[in-house]
Design a protein around this motif. Structure first.
Motif, mmCIF file in Angstrom:
data_model
loop_
_atom_site.group_PDB
_atom_site.id
_atom_site.type_symbol
_atom_site.label_atom_id
_atom_site.label_comp_id
_atom_site.label_asym_id
_atom_site.label_seq_id
_atom_site.Cartn_x
_atom_site.Cartn_y
_atom_site.Cartn_z
ATOM 1 N N GLY A 141 49.230 91.730 -5.811
ATOM 2 C CA GLY A 141 47.999 92.469 -5.570
ATOM 3 C C GLY A 141 48.198 93.758 -4.792
ATOM 4 O O GLY A 141 47.602 94.795 -5.122
ATOM 5 N N ARG A 142 49.019 93.742 -3.756
ATOM 6 C CA ARG A 142 49.234 94.943 -2.950
ATOM 7 C C ARG A 142 49.971 96.005 -3.758
ATOM 8 O O ARG A 142 49.675 97.204 -3.659
ATOM 9 N N ASP A 143 50.934 95.568 -4.575
ATOM 10 C CA ASP A 143 51.644 96.520 -5.434
ATOM 11 C C ASP A 143 50.706 97.104 -6.484
ATOM 12 O O ASP A 143 50.826 98.278 -6.854
ATOM 13 N N MET A 144 49.781 96.274 -6.951
ATOM 14 C CA MET A 144 48.806 96.764 -7.936
ATOM 15 C C MET A 144 47.953 97.885 -7.341
ATOM 16 O O MET A 144 47.675 98.894 -8.007
ATOM 17 N N PHE A 145 47.536 97.736 -6.101
ATOM 18 C CA PHE A 145 46.746 98.788 -5.455
ATOM 19 C C PHE A 145 47.535 100.095 -5.432
ATOM 20 O O PHE A 145 47.012 101.156 -5.794
ATOM 21 N N GLN A 146 48.773 100.030 -5.000
ATOM 22 C CA GLN A 146 49.586 101.240 -4.899
ATOM 23 C C GLN A 146 49.826 101.868 -6.265
ATOM 24 O O GLN A 146 49.820 103.097 -6.410
ATOM 25 N N ALA A 147 50.021 101.022 -7.295
ATOM 26 C CA ALA A 147 50.266 101.542 -8.636
ATOM 27 C C ALA A 147 49.014 102.200 -9.208
ATOM 28 O O ALA A 147 49.096 103.231 -9.898
ATOM 29 N N LEU A 148 47.846 101.635 -8.946
ATOM 30 C CA LEU A 148 46.597 102.279 -9.370
ATOM 31 C C LEU A 148 46.407 103.603 -8.650
ATOM 32 O O LEU A 148 45.984 104.607 -9.238
ATOM 33 N N GLN A 149 46.728 103.609 -7.379
ATOM 34 C CA GLN A 149 46.548 104.810 -6.571
ATOM 35 C C GLN A 149 47.456 105.943 -7.050
ATOM 36 O O GLN A 149 47.050 107.114 -7.116
ATOM 37 N N SER A 150 48.681 105.606 -7.421
ATOM 38 C CA SER A 150 49.644 106.633 -7.827
ATOM 39 C C SER A 150 49.514 107.041 -9.285
ATOM 40 O O SER A 150 50.074 108.060 -9.704
ATOM 41 N N GLY A 151 48.790 106.234 -10.070
ATOM 42 C CA GLY A 151 48.701 106.497 -11.500
ATOM 43 C C GLY A 151 49.748 105.766 -12.315
ATOM 44 O O GLY A 151 49.800 105.905 -13.534
ATOM 45 N N ALA A 152 50.602 104.972 -11.654
ATOM 46 C CA ALA A 152 51.577 104.166 -12.386
ATOM 47 C C ALA A 152 50.882 103.103 -13.221
ATOM 48 O O ALA A 152 51.434 102.618 -14.212
ATOM 49 N N LEU A 153 49.661 102.723 -12.840
ATOM 50 C CA LEU A 153 48.799 101.843 -13.628
ATOM 51 C C LEU A 153 47.514 102.585 -13.977
ATOM 52 O O LEU A 153 47.003 103.364 -13.164
ATOM 53 N N ASP A 154 46.995 102.293 -15.171
ATOM 54 C CA ASP A 154 45.684 102.803 -15.554
ATOM 55 C C ASP A 154 44.586 101.805 -15.203
ATOM 56 O O ASP A 154 43.427 102.191 -15.017
ATOM 57 N N ALA A 155 44.961 100.545 -15.142
ATOM 58 C CA ALA A 155 43.988 99.484 -14.909
ATOM 59 C C ALA A 155 44.742 98.212 -14.529
ATOM 60 O O ALA A 155 45.962 98.122 -14.697
ATOM 61 N N GLY A 156 44.009 97.237 -14.047
ATOM 62 C CA GLY A 156 44.636 95.965 -13.716
ATOM 63 C C GLY A 156 43.612 94.939 -13.292
ATOM 64 O O GLY A 156 42.517 95.282 -12.845
ATOM 65 N N GLU A 157 43.977 93.689 -13.468
ATOM 66 C CA GLU A 157 43.126 92.604 -12.983
ATOM 67 C C GLU A 157 43.933 91.777 -12.008
ATOM 68 O O GLU A 157 45.147 91.639 -12.132
ATOM 69 N N PHE A 158 43.229 91.217 -10.998
ATOM 70 C CA PHE A 158 43.902 90.314 -10.073
ATOM 71 C C PHE A 158 43.177 88.978 -10.050
ATOM 72 O O PHE A 158 43.627 88.020 -10.635
ATOM 73 N N ILE A 159 42.008 88.894 -9.434
ATOM 74 C CA ILE A 159 41.271 87.628 -9.439
ATOM 75 C C ILE A 159 39.798 87.895 -9.715
ATOM 76 O O ILE A 159 39.334 87.807 -10.841
ATOM 77 N N GLY A 160 39.043 88.219 -8.672
ATOM 78 C CA GLY A 160 37.611 88.433 -8.794
ATOM 79 C C GLY A 160 37.088 89.139 -7.563
ATOM 80 O O GLY A 160 37.864 89.519 -6.673
ATOM 81 N N PRO A 161 35.780 89.335 -7.442
ATOM 82 C CA PRO A 161 35.220 90.201 -6.400
ATOM 83 C C PRO A 161 35.648 89.874 -4.976
ATOM 84 O O PRO A 161 35.902 90.793 -4.190
ATOM 85 N N TRP A 162 35.719 88.608 -4.610
ATOM 86 C CA TRP A 162 36.051 88.249 -3.223
ATOM 87 C C TRP A 162 37.454 88.728 -2.855
ATOM 88 O O TRP A 162 37.636 89.515 -1.908
ATOM 89 N N THR A 163 38.444 88.285 -3.601
ATOM 90 C CA THR A 163 39.826 88.676 -3.303
ATOM 91 C C THR A 163 40.058 90.150 -3.594
ATOM 92 O O THR A 163 40.723 90.857 -2.822
#
Length: 361
Positions: free
Chosen positions: A195-217
């Motif tokens: 999840g933390r890597d996903m945030f950084q990848a979205l922020q940098s543009g290395a990812l266009d999108a991603g799913e992790f769990i749901g609203p709480w997490t």
């Protein structure tokens, strides 16, 4: 017996108690639990600590479980091997992480267009799933238990809107498990990460999108800061079971009552974990929209249908797997899915459709 003799007996008794106490303390079984999550991450990190505490409580303190979060003893994705090899006695994670061990494992956690949380538990308890689960994990020196569920997950966070199936082609997308195979069949560039890597990848543009769990997490991880389009339904994971797996030798060495304590600790947490996700995700979604400007969007119907067709191909691949056990797991899952697929439109869907009709309540 005179008074002096009574005093001698009393002193001897006190001494025996004093000597017995350390001996009992020395017989406490100390287990290390390794997890795939950061410490106390809302959702799975919280659930892992709940399980550690409950095993200790239900064993009457005879098993002390010390939790090690991801990276403290082994990396998050290393917990399966660590427990299999005896580095730790048990782990808390999700089956969706272990596809490299066997594709059959993935069905015990989540399946695209598959089972909801109550249905997943139904398959395990009443549809033969647990016996197959035990057989598969037994290959890896593990005794597995389901111990929670996220409920329906979301399709995830997208930096731009999705208007058609064509928008998916080449999309750099974080997901895991069988959902990753479904997305790959649609031409998405799937990546697996925490999840933390996903945030950084979205922020940098290395990812266009991603799913992790749901609203709480997801809100705790801050995805709304870097992607405002939050898509539903999460057809890749209609639910996602959390699991505890115990090293076979460690579990086998327990007396029967402690085996039962471990099993019941896992079983008894399934509903509390699931309902906590449901409750807190409902609260978190309101805050995401009201406080952070998140745009809640439904996947276009043609995208859902395309994903469904791709998911069907994924399941057909499993039915033709070279591993006979994978084929049996898949057939058992499909048989149970057929039972609930025919019943739930009358039961759950009927109630939900009635709830949203226009009346004063």
């Amino acid at each position: 017996m005179n008074r002096r003799d009574v005093l001698k007996v009393g002193a001897a008794g006190a001494a025996s108690v004093a000597l017995a106490a350390p001996a009992i303390a020395q017989n406490v079984i100390q287990w290390k639990m390794v997890t795939a999550w950061p410490k106390n991450l809302p959702g799975p990190g919280v659930a892992a600590q709940m399980l550690a505490d409950r095993i200790t409580a239900l064993s009457g303190g005879r098993i002390e479980v010390k939790l090690f979060a991801a990276g403290e003893l082994v990396p998050g994705r290393g917990v399966f091997d660590a427990v299999s090899e005896g580095t730790a006695e048990l782990y808390h994670a999700v089956p969706a992480y272990w596809g490299s061990k066997s594709k059959g494992i993935l069905l015990f956690g989540s399946q695209p267009f598959g089972l909801l949380a109550d249905e997943q538990a139904g398959w395990m308890v009443h549809g033969g799933g647990q016996a197959l689960y035990d057989e598969m994990y037994g290959r890896f020196n593990l005794k597995p238990f389901l111990c929670g569920n996220s409920g329906p997950q979301w399709q995830g966070w997208f930096r731009t809107e999705i208007k058609s199936v064509d928008d998916l082609k080449g999309l750099k997308f974080r997901t895991t498990g069988l959902a990753s195979e479904m997305c790959s069949k649609l031409g998405m560039a799937v990546q697996a990460m925490g999840g933390r890597d996903m945030f950084q990848a979205l922020q940098s543009g290395a990812l266009d999108a991603g799913e992790f769990i749901g609203p709480w997490t997801d809100s705790a991880l801050g995805f709304y800061q870097v992607a405002k389009n939050y898509y539903w339904p999460g057809v890749g994971e209609p639910s996602s079971a959390e699991e505890c797996a115990v090293n076979t030798e460690a579990y086998g060495a327990l007396p029967d009552d402690l085996k039962q304590a471990v099993a019941y600790a896992c079983e008894s947490l399934y509903n509390p974990v699931w309902t906590e996700y449901t409750t807190k995700s409902g609260q978190a979604l309101k805050q995401l929209v009201a406080d952070h400007g998140v745009q809640v969007r439904k996947l276009p119907d043609d995208v859902i249908i395309a994903m469904g067709n791709a998911a069907g191909e994924v399941i057909n691949d499993l039915r033709e797997d070279q591993d006979e056990l994978v084929r049996r797991i898949t057939d058992s899952f499909l048989a149970y899915r057929e039972i609930v697929k025919d019943y739930k439109p009358y039961a759950d869907n009927g109630q939900m459709n009635a709830r949203v009709m226009d009346y004063k309540y």
